[in-house]
Design an enzyme around this catalytic site. Structure first.
Site, short mmCIF file in Angstrom:
data_model
loop_
_atom_site.label_atom_id
_atom_site.label_comp_id
_atom_site.label_asym_id
_atom_site.label_seq_id
_atom_site.Cartn_x
_atom_site.Cartn_y
_atom_site.Cartn_z
N SER A 41 0.83 -1.20 0.00
CA SER A 41 0.00 0.00 0.00
C SER A 41 0.87 1.25 0.00
O SER A 41 1.77 1.39 0.80
CB SER A 41 -0.90 -0.02 1.24
OG SER A 41 -1.68 1.14 1.25
N GLY A 42 0.59 2.13 -0.92
CA GLY A 42 1.34 3.39 -1.00
C GLY A 42 2.58 3.29 -1.87
O GLY A 42 3.35 4.24 -1.97
N THR A 94 -1.64 2.65 -8.01
CA THR A 94 -2.74 3.41 -8.62
C THR A 94 -2.18 4.51 -9.51
O THR A 94 -2.67 4.75 -10.62
CB THR A 94 -3.63 3.99 -7.52
OG1 THR A 94 -4.10 2.92 -6.72
CG2 THR A 94 -4.79 4.75 -8.11
N SER A 113 -5.48 5.65 -0.63
CA SER A 113 -5.34 4.19 -0.70
C SER A 113 -6.57 3.56 -1.36
O SER A 113 -7.71 3.89 -1.04
CB SER A 113 -5.18 3.65 0.71
OG SER A 113 -4.95 2.27 0.65
N SER A 114 -6.29 2.68 -2.28
CA SER A 114 -7.40 1.98 -2.94
C SER A 114 -8.00 1.01 -1.93
O SER A 114 -7.30 0.19 -1.35
CB SER A 114 -6.88 1.19 -4.14
OG SER A 114 -6.06 2.00 -4.93
N GLY A 124 -2.79 -2.76 -2.07
CA GLY A 124 -1.50 -3.39 -1.77
C GLY A 124 -1.50 -4.03 -0.39
O GLY A 124 -2.36 -3.73 0.46
N GLU A 154 -0.94 -4.69 3.24
CA GLU A 154 -0.88 -3.68 4.29
C GLU A 154 -0.91 -4.31 5.67
O GLU A 154 -1.52 -5.35 5.89
CB GLU A 154 -2.01 -2.65 4.12
CG GLU A 154 -3.39 -3.21 4.25
CD GLU A 154 -4.47 -2.19 3.86
OE1 GLU A 154 -4.14 -1.13 3.31
OE2 GLU A 154 -5.65 -2.49 4.11
N ASN A 208 -1.38 5.26 3.19
CA ASN A 208 -1.46 5.96 1.90
C ASN A 208 -2.64 6.94 1.96
O ASN A 208 -3.73 6.57 2.38
CB ASN A 208 -1.68 4.92 0.79
CG ASN A 208 -1.76 5.55 -0.58
OD1 ASN A 208 -1.69 6.77 -0.71
ND2 ASN A 208 -1.91 4.71 -1.58
N1 LIG Z 1 5.32 7.97 -9.82
C1 LIG Z 1 4.96 8.80 -8.84
N2 LIG Z 1 5.31 10.07 -8.89
C2 LIG Z 1 4.96 10.92 -7.90
N3 LIG Z 1 4.24 10.54 -6.83
C3 LIG Z 1 3.85 9.26 -6.74
C4 LIG Z 1 4.18 8.33 -7.74
N4 LIG Z 1 3.68 7.15 -7.38
C5 LIG Z 1 3.03 7.35 -6.20
N5 LIG Z 1 3.15 8.62 -5.81
C6 LIG Z 1 2.61 9.20 -4.59
O1 LIG Z 1 2.33 8.15 -3.72
C7 LIG Z 1 0.98 8.15 -3.32
C8 LIG Z 1 0.47 6.73 -3.20
O2 LIG Z 1 0.48 6.08 -4.43
P1 LIG Z 1 -0.67 5.13 -4.88
O3 LIG Z 1 -1.96 5.64 -4.44
O4 LIG Z 1 -0.47 4.86 -6.31
O5 LIG Z 1 -0.34 3.86 -4.04
P2 LIG Z 1 -0.96 2.43 -4.19
O6 LIG Z 1 0.16 1.52 -4.49
O7 LIG Z 1 -2.07 2.44 -5.12
O8 LIG Z 1 -1.45 2.14 -2.73
P3 LIG Z 1 -2.74 1.35 -2.24
O9 LIG Z 1 -2.42 -0.08 -2.31
O10 LIG Z 1 -2.93 1.83 -0.90
O11 LIG Z 1 -3.84 1.74 -3.14
C9 LIG Z 1 0.26 8.88 -4.43
O12 LIG Z 1 -0.87 9.49 -3.91
C10 LIG Z 1 1.32 9.90 -4.83
O13 LIG Z 1 1.28 11.01 -3.99
MG LIG Z 2 -4.00 2.20 -5.03
#
Ligand SMILES: Nc1ncnc2c1ncn2[C@@H]1O[C@H](COP(=O)(O)OP(=O)(O)OP(=O)(O)O)[C@@H](O)[C@H]1O
Ligand SMILES: [Mg+2]
Length: 1039
Positions: free
Chosen positions: A118-119, A123, A171-172, A400, A402, A168
């Protein structure tokens, strides 16, 4: 300026490339590839330079930078389009483009699997991928609507399905698998979303520091006054119990107000009508109102609703009966022996029922939302044939892995899901790769890796797995509780190395485990789960009367979410965990059927901060993601493999022996091909059914060669096609020409034949008519006769005599003889008339005189013909030749004609020169100035001439006239003219005698003279011995 900006771009890019050389771009190139430290050091060096992407062969490792790096611009997209994977620095877009090109060229479905805890940035990566496809793929035929919808489905789903967690901020809280469909031309044509288990418990409860789903805060922050008033909402999240549990309604990284605008706009893009938006918001608001429903216990400690206002709003927003809802919230309907019983709820039960309703309403609305989006994304021509030719590219973005302080059923499901996907990754990369080498008989040193199948089995195995036990406990009659479930679990899986509870743990670890907890050693780390709520959440029960109430809802979305058939369905629905398990199995099948691409996301620190590289955290992720094993397999293995058939099929055009058809075994064909391409022995291996190519560059070189070859082949095909095309065209034209020609010839022939037939008939008719021409008119000769007539007449028109002297005239046919004669007469008269009209008075006189002369002399006097062509002249002597005395003597008497003549004496026949004048009343003989003799016309009795060619003549005078000396013998050179004029003047035309041989004349009183005429060679006038005047007239040839 263009040059300038280009220049900037060039330097920028080269700088980028230099920067990109930090560390290695592909871990495969790592010197010490077995060293984890070297691996992490490479990651760190690159991370420090903001290089977040690194490859392990085709797998992309991405480290969340937690800052906007400006590496997803349009320019970046362009840079990664159509270039080979390894030619450019690692980037998400390179993965995207490679997958897309594979989809286009091989028409195989693709799946990009994005994993990480997660994070870690899953996404975010999904969104970038989608953006890449939306912006770089050719526009679909129906315009950009599909693209917009694909992009705009995201903010809506995130608003309803994402929330701030401790891990996050976005977070999804649901799993998402999205198919993007591409049509034959590679344009996005539609999409479909599968969603997985929404964490609905969040609706009613949030851990400290977490939030409910974004949409609630967005609505309260961004919603217009008017909207809020309608929904009965206050702008303050603190007013809503469902929003205050986590005690952090405001988050600095989230701008709810802005997000609201984005969501609002997105809703219209994905086909929401204003009514639907209103219905949707009513539901969101009603969840908040539900949270604020309070109960108080009455004397019998039965729960009673105390918040009438909330109830009122609920009634309105959900469109349900107030009383029904009130009753449903405070009572439970039990069916015993076919009878319905209402049993009142106590406070705790009522709160439970309320929360259950809130969760059900929200989660079902979420499901409806996904379905609605899918309708909007559905390719509009799903029926058309092109639909079948679409290929899909799947994007997997789930929640992800967590770990929280307190982990419940949701975390259990989420982590199980991650476990499954890790399993799939192992299957597809580590395991299958190694198995493949073995199967293909390639010499191979096996790489050891941790296979998490054992954990998956622990969770999902039939009968013995945790889910099975949970289900069993849920369905078991009797007093099943979360704790009995835990006991059962301990009984069943106590020896499992990845399972631990307080009871099973040793002394040391026991401290870290509560009595109501169990611990799983996940691939990604230990997670301790609190069993509280497991049974409930797995059962997911909603009291019957609540369901009934919702089925009557007038809110269209609600009535779609709660279906009446559910009420009559006696069968117990599958438990949540089992449903989830099934859907995951399906997902794995979907992913397996596609060609995978991997993005492994790594989270650099727990603080969501940029620039912080937490080595412990990262080492842990590197380990559990199996990146080291991945690298080792990669290093030992081959970058590329392909079935002989496929390889040969793709590259056979590069070798003359295999092109266009290789008749032998594909394997031999590949061997020939590879030798022709100059592959070195260490670059490839021949397996049983596949060729293995060790280095990507070998393949790229081959690909490049193919590209070049393709160009020339394409040109050739083009040329051939053009030739064929034009030939076809030519043949078509030729056929048409021949067709027209033959038709025309036919027409001509028919016309000719018809003409001939007609001619033959005409001739035959003519001949027949000719034969019968003398017969009376009858049908058989009518034509001929008519023809003869018309042709005579037509002919006549052309052959009319040109002048009066022309006597020619066509011979008429018998029938026209009379008409012809009449016509000839007419014609002649016409000509005469015309001629007459055209002659002058002088000429007329001339002709009259000539006519008279002709009358008198024609055929009678020899020299007459000589005179015919000579014109008569009005007078032969001018006034000056006549003596004035004579003129004087004549007085007013005009001279009509004067001519010199010779007079012969009456006795001696001496010739004397005289003038002969004609006046209106007399002939005068003049000698010089003297009128010798005047003969009144009345006295002129006649005129005699000979018939010969001489020019003598005698004027006979009245004998009784005493004054006269007798007849006068004269000679004129113009005898015909002189005599004609004299005869006319004297009116003696009928008195001219033309004599043969001799003329007797009166030669004075009582004495006659005789003139004898003979013919001789020349004119001779003499006095003969007999006293006669002898005239020898010359013989004229014309006579
Ligand atoms: N490539 C990137 N460039 C800049 N910031 C990023 C990037 N990837 C992620 N982030 C930052 O990290 C935060 C978390 O990323 P994201 O929501 O994609 O996580 P996730 O893997 O989908 O987590 P979860 O499993 O909780 O959904 C985003 O809101 C963003 O602020
Ligand atoms: Mg996500």
């Amino acid at each position: 300026a263009a040059l300038g900006s280009d220049g900037v771009r060039v330097t920028m890019e080269s700088a980028l490339t230099a920067r990109d050389r930090v560390g290695v771009q592909d871990f495969v190139l790592l010197e010490n590839f077995t060293s984890e430290a070297a691996f992490i050091e490479n990651l760190r060096r690159r991370f420090r330079e903001n290089l977040i992407y690194t490859y392990i062969g085709p797998v992309l490792v991405s480290v969340n930078p937690y800052r906007d790096l400006q590496i997803y611009s349009r320019q970046h997209m362009e840079r990664y389009r159509g270039v080979s994977f390894y030619e450019v620095p690692p980037h998400l877009f390179a993965v995207a483009d490679t997958a897309y090109r594979a989809l286009r060229t091989e028409r195989r479905d693709q799946a990009v699997m994005i994993s990480g805890e997660s994070g870690a940035g899953k996404t975010e990566a999904t969104k970038r991928l989608l953006q890449f496809y939306a912006e770089t793929c050719p526009a679909p035929e129906r315009g950009g609507a599909v693209r917009d919808r694909l992009l705009q489905s995201n903010p809506v789903l995130e608003a309803f399905g994402n929330a701030k967690t401790l891990r996050n901020d976005n977070s999804s809280r649901f799993g998402k698998y999205m198919d993007v469909q591409f049509d034959f031309k590679g344009a996005p044509a539609g999409g479909h979303i599968l969603s997985y288990l929404l964490e609905k418990s969040r609706v009613v409860h949030q851990n400290h520091g977490e939030r409910n789903f974004h949409i609630f805060y967005q609505l309260l922050e961004g919603g217009e006054e008017e909207t809020l008033r309608r929904l009965g909402l206050e702008r303050n999240p603190q007013s809503y119990l469902y929003l205050v549990k986590g005690q952090c309604a405001k988050v600095s990284s989230i701008n709810d107000k802005n997000d609201w605008k984005v969501v609002r706009k997105a809703l219209t893009v994905i086909d929401f009508t204003e009514d639907e938006v209103e219905d949707l918001l009513s539901i969101v608001a009603s969840v908040l109102h539900l949270g604020n429903i309070h109960f108080a216990a009455d004397e019998e400690s039965n729960a009673q609703v105390t918040t009438e206002n909330q109830l009122k709003y609920l009634t309105r927003l959900l469109g349900v009966e107030g009383s029904t809802l009130r009753e449903a919230l405070t009572h439970r309907k039990i069916i015993a022996k076919g009878e319905e019983l209402l049993s009142p709820l106590n406070l705790e039960q009522a709160a439970y029922a309320r929360d259950a309703l809130a969760k059900a309403v929200y989660s079902r609305t979420f499901t409806w939302l996904v379905a609605k989006i899918n309708r909007s994304l559905a390719s509009k021509d799903a029926e058309s044939p092109s639909w079948r030719s679409t290929t899909v590219l799947g994007l997997l973005d789930i929640y992800g892995f967590e770990v929280f302080q307190n982990n419940s059923f949701e975390q259990f499901c989420i982590n199980y899901c991650n476990e499954k996907l890790q399993q799939l990754f192992i299957e597809l990369t580590l395991k299958s790769e190694q198995e493949e080498y073995e199967a293909e008989g390639i010499a191979w040193e096996p790489v050891q890796y941790f296979n998490n199948k054992i954990i998956c089995d622990l969770v999902e195995e039939k009968f013995k797995g945790i889910i099975s036990i949970l289900d069993e406990e849920c369905l078991r009659p009797g007093e099943a509780t979360d704790l009995t479930f835990l006991e059962k679990l301990e009984d069943t899986v106590k020896h499992h190395p990845h399972f631990l509870t307080h009871k099973l743990a040793d002394q040391r670890t026991r401290k870290s485990l509560g009595r109501g907890e169990f611990r799983l050693l996940h691939y990604a780390g230990e997670v301790t789960y609190n069993v509280t709520g497991f049974l409930d959440k797995n059962n997911d029960l909603l009291f019957r009367n609540l369901k009934e109430a919702m089925c009557c809802s007038e809110n269209p979305i609600m009535s779609q979410c709660f279906d009446r058939s559910e009420l009559s369905d006696k069968k117990r629905p599958e438990t949540v965990a089992t449903q989830f398990k099934m859907s995951l199995l399906q997902l794995v099948e979907i992913l397996k059927s596609k060609e995978p691409a991997y993005v492994r996301c790594i989270k650099p620190n727990d603080a969501k901060q940029p620039g912080r590289f937490d080595e412990v955290l990262i080492r842990h992720q590197v380990k559990y993601l199996g990146l080291m094993e991945n690298l080792r397999v990669r290093r030992a293995g081959f970058a590329y493999r392909r079935k002989y058939e496929a390889f040969l099929q793709r590259y056979k055009s590069l070798c003359p022996e295999t092109w266009p058809i290789w008749a032998g075994r594909p394997q031999d064909g590949v061997a020939v091909l590879v030798r022709h391409l100059g592959y070195k022995p260490e670059e490839y291996k021949m397996g049983r059914t596949k060729i293995f190519i060790r280095f990507p560059k070998t393949l790229f070189a081959t690909e490049d060669a193919l590209e070049v070859r393709r160009q020339s082949l394409a040109t050739k095909i083009q040329a051939t096609w053009r030739g064929f095309h034009w030939r076809q065209k030519f043949l078509r034209v030729k056929r048409s020409a021949i067709c027209i020609q033959s038709w025309w010839r036919g027409t001509l022939g028919r016309r000719k034949a018809a003409k001939r037939k007609w001619a033959a008939q005409a001739i035959r008719r003519l001949i027949r008519g000719f034969i019968l021409r003398h017969a009376p008119r009858c049908p058989e000769n009518a034509f001929f006769l008519d023809h003869v007539r018309t042709s005579f007449l037509l002919n006549l028109r052309r052959q009319l005599p040109r002048n009066i002297l022309d006597t020619s005239w066509p011979t008429p046919p018998p029938a026209l003889r009379e008409a012809s004669k009449l016509l000839q007469e007419l014609c002649r008269k016409n000509m005469v008339w015309k001629y007459c009209r055209s002659i002058s008075p002088e000429w007329k006189q001339q002709l009259q005189q000539k006519a008279v002369a002709s009358e008198i002399f024609k055929g009678k006097k020899d020299n007459y013909p000589q005179s015919v062509p000579r014109l008569f002249i009005s007078t032969r002597l001018g006034a000056d030749e006549i003596s004035p005395k004579v003129l004087q003597a004549l007085g007013s008497e005009p001279i009509q004609y004067a001519v010199p003549v010779v007079k012969y004496d009456r006795k001696g026949y001496k010739p004397r020169s005289r003038q002969l004048l004609l006046t209106p009343s007399a002939v005068l003989i003049v000698e010089d100035a003297k009128v010798k003799q005047r003969i009144e016309y009345a006295n002129l009795t006649g005129i005699s001439v000979s018939s010969l060619s001489d020019s003598l003549f005698v004027l006979h005078v009245q004998r009784e006239d005493n004054k006269q000396k007798g007849d006068v013998v004269l000679q004129s050179d113009h005898v015909i003219e002189t005599l004609t004029k004299t005869a006319l003047s004297a009116d003696r035309v009928n008195n001219i005698n033309i004599n043969q041989g001799s003329i007797t004349f009166a030669g004075g009183p009582g004495r006659d003279g005789i003139i004898d005429f003979t013919t001789g060679s020349e004119l001779l006038v003499t006095k003969a011995k007999n006293g006669h005047l002898a005239v020898v007239a010359p013989r004229l040839n014309s006579r």
